[in-house]
Motif scaffolding. Structure first.
Motif, PDB file in Angstrom:
ATOM      1  N   ALA A 291       0.842  -1.199   0.039  1.00 56.68           N
ATOM      2  CA  ALA A 291      -0.049   0.035  -0.078  1.00 56.68           C
ATOM      3  C   ALA A 291       0.812   1.218   0.004  1.00 56.68           C
ATOM      4  O   ALA A 291       1.746   1.289   0.625  1.00 56.68           O
ATOM      5  CB  ALA A 291      -0.826   0.002   1.270  1.00 56.68           C
ATOM      6  N   GLY A 292       0.502   2.123  -0.879  1.00 54.68           N
ATOM      7  CA  GLY A 292       1.016   3.568  -0.818  1.00 54.68           C
ATOM      8  C   GLY A 292       0.286   4.404   0.131  1.00 54.68           C
ATOM      9  O   GLY A 292      -0.930   3.867   0.677  1.00 54.68           O
ATOM     10  N   LEU A 293       0.262   5.694  -0.210  1.00 56.25           N
ATOM     11  CA  LEU A 293      -0.751   6.681   0.261  1.00 56.25           C
ATOM     12  C   LEU A 293      -2.125   6.572  -0.064  1.00 56.25           C
ATOM     13  O   LEU A 293      -3.145   6.536   0.514  1.00 56.25           O
ATOM     14  CB  LEU A 293      -0.365   8.265   0.102  1.00 56.25           C
ATOM     15  CG  LEU A 293       1.199   8.598   0.692  1.00 56.25           C
ATOM     16  CD1 LEU A 293       1.596   9.892   0.324  1.00 56.25           C
ATOM     17  CD2 LEU A 293       1.172   8.325   2.190  1.00 56.25           C
ATOM     18  N   ARG A 294      -2.418   6.194  -1.400  1.00 56.89           N
ATOM     19  CA  ARG A 294      -3.718   5.928  -1.995  1.00 56.89           C
ATOM     20  C   ARG A 294      -4.090   4.686  -2.375  1.00 56.89           C
ATOM     21  O   ARG A 294      -5.061   4.129  -2.489  1.00 56.89           O
ATOM     22  CB  ARG A 294      -3.883   7.019  -2.836  1.00 56.89           C
ATOM     23  CG  ARG A 294      -3.453   8.533  -2.524  1.00 56.89           C
ATOM     24  CD  ARG A 294      -4.341   9.414  -3.577  1.00 56.89           C
ATOM     25  NE  ARG A 294      -5.709   9.363  -3.625  1.00 56.89           N
ATOM     26  CZ  ARG A 294      -6.567  10.019  -2.715  1.00 56.89           C
ATOM     27  NH1 ARG A 294      -6.193  10.719  -1.935  1.00 56.89           N
ATOM     28  NH2 ARG A 294      -7.933   9.912  -2.835  1.00 56.89           N
ATOM     29  N   ASP A 295      -2.895   4.154  -3.336  1.00 58.46           N
ATOM     30  CA  ASP A 295      -3.473   2.661  -3.858  1.00 58.46           C
ATOM     31  C   ASP A 295      -2.808   1.480  -2.985  1.00 58.46           C
ATOM     32  O   ASP A 295      -1.887   1.856  -1.996  1.00 58.46           O
ATOM     33  CB  ASP A 295      -2.517   2.852  -5.199  1.00 58.46           C
ATOM     34  CG  ASP A 295      -3.092   3.632  -6.212  1.00 58.46           C
ATOM     35  OD1 ASP A 295      -4.506   4.083  -6.172  1.00 58.46           O
ATOM     36  OD2 ASP A 295      -2.311   4.412  -6.739  1.00 58.46           O
ATOM     37  N   CYS A 296      -3.389   0.410  -3.381  1.00 61.37           N
ATOM     38  CA  CYS A 296      -2.947  -0.755  -2.770  1.00 61.37           C
ATOM     39  C   CYS A 296      -2.908  -1.924  -3.760  1.00 61.37           C
ATOM     40  O   CYS A 296      -3.930  -2.064  -4.631  1.00 61.37           O
ATOM     41  CB  CYS A 296      -3.797  -1.159  -1.582  1.00 61.37           C
ATOM     42  SG  CYS A 296      -3.406  -2.469  -0.757  1.00 61.37           S
ATOM     43  N   PHE A 297      -1.875  -2.626  -3.872  1.00 64.48           N
ATOM     44  CA  PHE A 297      -1.869  -3.798  -4.962  1.00 64.48           C
ATOM     45  C   PHE A 297      -1.655  -5.234  -3.769  1.00 64.48           C
ATOM     46  O   PHE A 297      -1.069  -5.346  -2.897  1.00 64.48           O
ATOM     47  CB  PHE A 297      -0.479  -3.574  -5.627  1.00 64.48           C
ATOM     48  CG  PHE A 297      -0.681  -2.558  -6.584  1.00 64.48           C
ATOM     49  CD1 PHE A 297      -1.063  -2.750  -7.796  1.00 64.48           C
ATOM     50  CD2 PHE A 297      -0.159  -1.115  -5.948  1.00 64.48           C
ATOM     51  CE1 PHE A 297      -0.877  -1.488  -8.750  1.00 64.48           C
ATOM     52  CE2 PHE A 297      -0.342   0.119  -6.702  1.00 64.48           C
ATOM     53  CZ  PHE A 297      -0.478  -0.057  -8.174  1.00 64.48           C
ATOM     54  N   THR A 298      -2.399  -6.246  -4.458  1.00 55.62           N
ATOM     55  CA  THR A 298      -2.484  -7.389  -3.771  1.00 55.62           C
ATOM     56  C   THR A 298      -1.660  -8.646  -4.752  1.00 55.62           C
ATOM     57  O   THR A 298      -1.881  -8.484  -5.870  1.00 55.62           O
ATOM     58  CB  THR A 298      -3.933  -7.910  -3.262  1.00 55.62           C
ATOM     59  OG1 THR A 298      -4.576  -7.984  -4.504  1.00 55.62           O
ATOM     60  CG2 THR A 298      -4.408  -6.588  -2.354  1.00 55.62           C
ATOM     61  N   GLN A 299      -1.299  -9.661  -3.907  1.00 55.21           N
ATOM     62  CA  GLN A 299      -1.089 -10.783  -4.622  1.00 55.21           C
ATOM     63  C   GLN A 299      -1.348 -12.089  -3.790  1.00 55.21           C
ATOM     64  O   GLN A 299      -0.911 -12.389  -2.706  1.00 55.21           O
ATOM     65  CB  GLN A 299       0.494 -11.002  -4.829  1.00 55.21           C
ATOM     66  CG  GLN A 299       0.939 -12.156  -5.563  1.00 55.21           C
ATOM     67  CD  GLN A 299       2.387 -12.172  -5.831  1.00 55.21           C
ATOM     68  OE1 GLN A 299       3.242 -12.689  -5.229  1.00 55.21           O
ATOM     69  NE2 GLN A 299       2.828 -11.498  -7.157  1.00 55.21           N
ATOM     70  N   HIS A 300      -2.202 -12.765  -4.029  1.00 57.13           N
ATOM     71  CA  HIS A 300      -2.740 -13.917  -3.510  1.00 57.13           C
ATOM     72  C   HIS A 300      -1.863 -15.147  -3.400  1.00 57.13           C
ATOM     73  O   HIS A 300      -1.213 -15.168  -4.356  1.00 57.13           O
ATOM     74  CB  HIS A 300      -4.209 -14.251  -4.036  1.00 57.13           C
ATOM     75  CG  HIS A 300      -5.126 -15.367  -3.115  1.00 57.13           C
ATOM     76  ND1 HIS A 300      -5.073 -16.705  -3.177  1.00 57.13           N
ATOM     77  CD2 HIS A 300      -5.685 -15.125  -2.072  1.00 57.13           C
ATOM     78  CE1 HIS A 300      -5.755 -17.195  -2.059  1.00 57.13           C
ATOM     79  NE2 HIS A 300      -6.182 -16.394  -1.454  1.00 57.13           N
TER      80      HIS A 300
END
Length: 386
Positions: A291-300
């Protein structure tokens, strides 16, 4: 049938709003916006309307700020507004060393307290403010803005939905290059780099990491911290060189409840090659997120690649391709404004507000323990404050 509108006017003494954070985040992007929107909406017929008075030591700056915001009431005489029953809330965004004395005056005058962090220069002083508020029976809170950043709210939703499984570790990277001032002007005030003026990144940022860790990942049990003053001389606001006596970088590891290990690098001497000025990676048994200040990236777990170490060939896996950006499922407001609205609801309607001055004292405590760890070059336990 005519419905009557109830408006609760709350007088707010805003001390220190001529500074960078006070002006931009608290006044222009929070209180001024709340006023322009018609107040904090409690229902279709009930609102809270802030009524601020700007306080500072420089009358010219206050005049300019009043002209810029349309908030016409200002003064350099703090005592005059502390004695005025029109104002029931005292807000402090001054430099850390000036905060405790003025908060004490405000508590003595019976004002509710809301202030920036660090709430004081020592844990003992921070806890004294907390106890004084408890004895006086006034409401109190500390700014913990990062809890309402969109990126961190997305992390919170992932935790609530058990996306990570058992969380194993948290890695934070914060900071950017603050120019020394010789050719390009510095973008942070010079007091940040002078210990005698209560500067230093450990005292500044470990207060933030305390509430982020406590509220999202587990209470902090122990810390190992190494600080550094990488840049020895900078140029101040008057164009004069000065010696940097405070730490400008901190490398800290935290042991959390539940066995989670967290590590945060905080630096004003780092060049950014990541998605944002703050990046937090969370790794768990079922998946990971960044996560950054606004965005979030995921990996299952099911999308996790299976790399094999072989430095003799070009890396065949495009690691960034295996991450998915979380969609915008909510509407996000300015983090400072959100907490201001919650505090005003707490003052007027007595709604819960757990981010009190004791939470602020916990942040100061962790910073002090970080400094102690650096001095002793060892792990330091972080006991619960009594």
């Amino acid at each position: 049938m005519t419905e009557f509108i109830t408006i609760h006017h709350v007088g707010i003494i805003m001390n220190g709003v001529t500074g960078r954070m006070g002006t931009n985040q608290h006044l222009i992007r929070s209180i001024a916006v709340i006023m322009a929107n018609g107040g904090v909406k409690l229902s279709d017929t009930e609102y809270i309307m802030p009524d601020p008075v700007l306080v500072g030591r420089n009358e010219a700056k206050l005049q300019q700020l009043a002209a810029r915001t349309g908030i016409t009431k200002y003064t350099t005489d703090l005592g005059s507004v502390l004695s005025d029953p029109t104002y029931t809330v005292y807000f402090d965004a001054q430099t850390t060393g000036r905060r405790a004395a003025d908060v004490k005056q405000a508590v003595k005058a019976g004002k509710h307290i809301y202030c920036e962090k660090p709430v004081a220069t020592s844990t003992a002083a921070a806890m004294e403010l907390y106890r004084l508020c408890k004895i006086a029976g006034v409401k109190h809170g500390v700014v913990q803005d990062k809890l309402w950043l969109p990126g961190l709210l997305k992390l919170k939703r992932l935790i609530q939905n058990d996306f990570f499984g058992r969380i194993l570790s948290v890695r934070g990277e914060f900071g950017y290059w603050v120019f020394e001032g010789q050719t390009i002007p510095a973008q942070r005030p010079s007091w940040n780099y002078r210990k005698e003026d209560d500067g230093g990144i450990i005292m500044d940022m470990l207060c933030h990491w305390r509430y982020v860790l406590d509220n999202l990942f587990g209470g902090v049990k122990a810390v190992s911290c190494l600080g550094a003053t990488h840049i020895g001389e900078r140029i101040d606001e008057q164009g004069n060189p000065y010696a940097c006596t405070a730490d400008d970088a901190a490398y800290a590891t935290f042991e959390l409840e539940g066995g989670v290990i967290a590590h945060f690098n905080s630096s004003w001497t780092v060049r950014v090659r990541r998605d944002d000025l703050l990046s937090i990676q969370v790794d768990g048994t079922k998946g990971s997120a960044v996560a950054g200040l606004r965005d979030c990236f995921t990996q299952h777990y099911g999308n996790t690649p299976r790399p094999v170490w072989n430095p003799d060939v070009e890396q065949p896996i495009r690691f960034f391709d295996g991450w998915s950006k979380m969609p915008e499922q909510e509407t996000y407001d300015n983090a400072f404004k959100v907490q201001w609205e919650l505090f005003l609801r707490h003052v007027v309607k007595n709604e819960p507000f757990p981010w009190d001055l004791k939470a602020g004292a916990r942040g100061v405590q962790l910073a002090e323990k970080g400094l102690e760890s650096w001095a002793k070059r060892c792990w330091v336990d972080v006991p619960e404050l009594e």
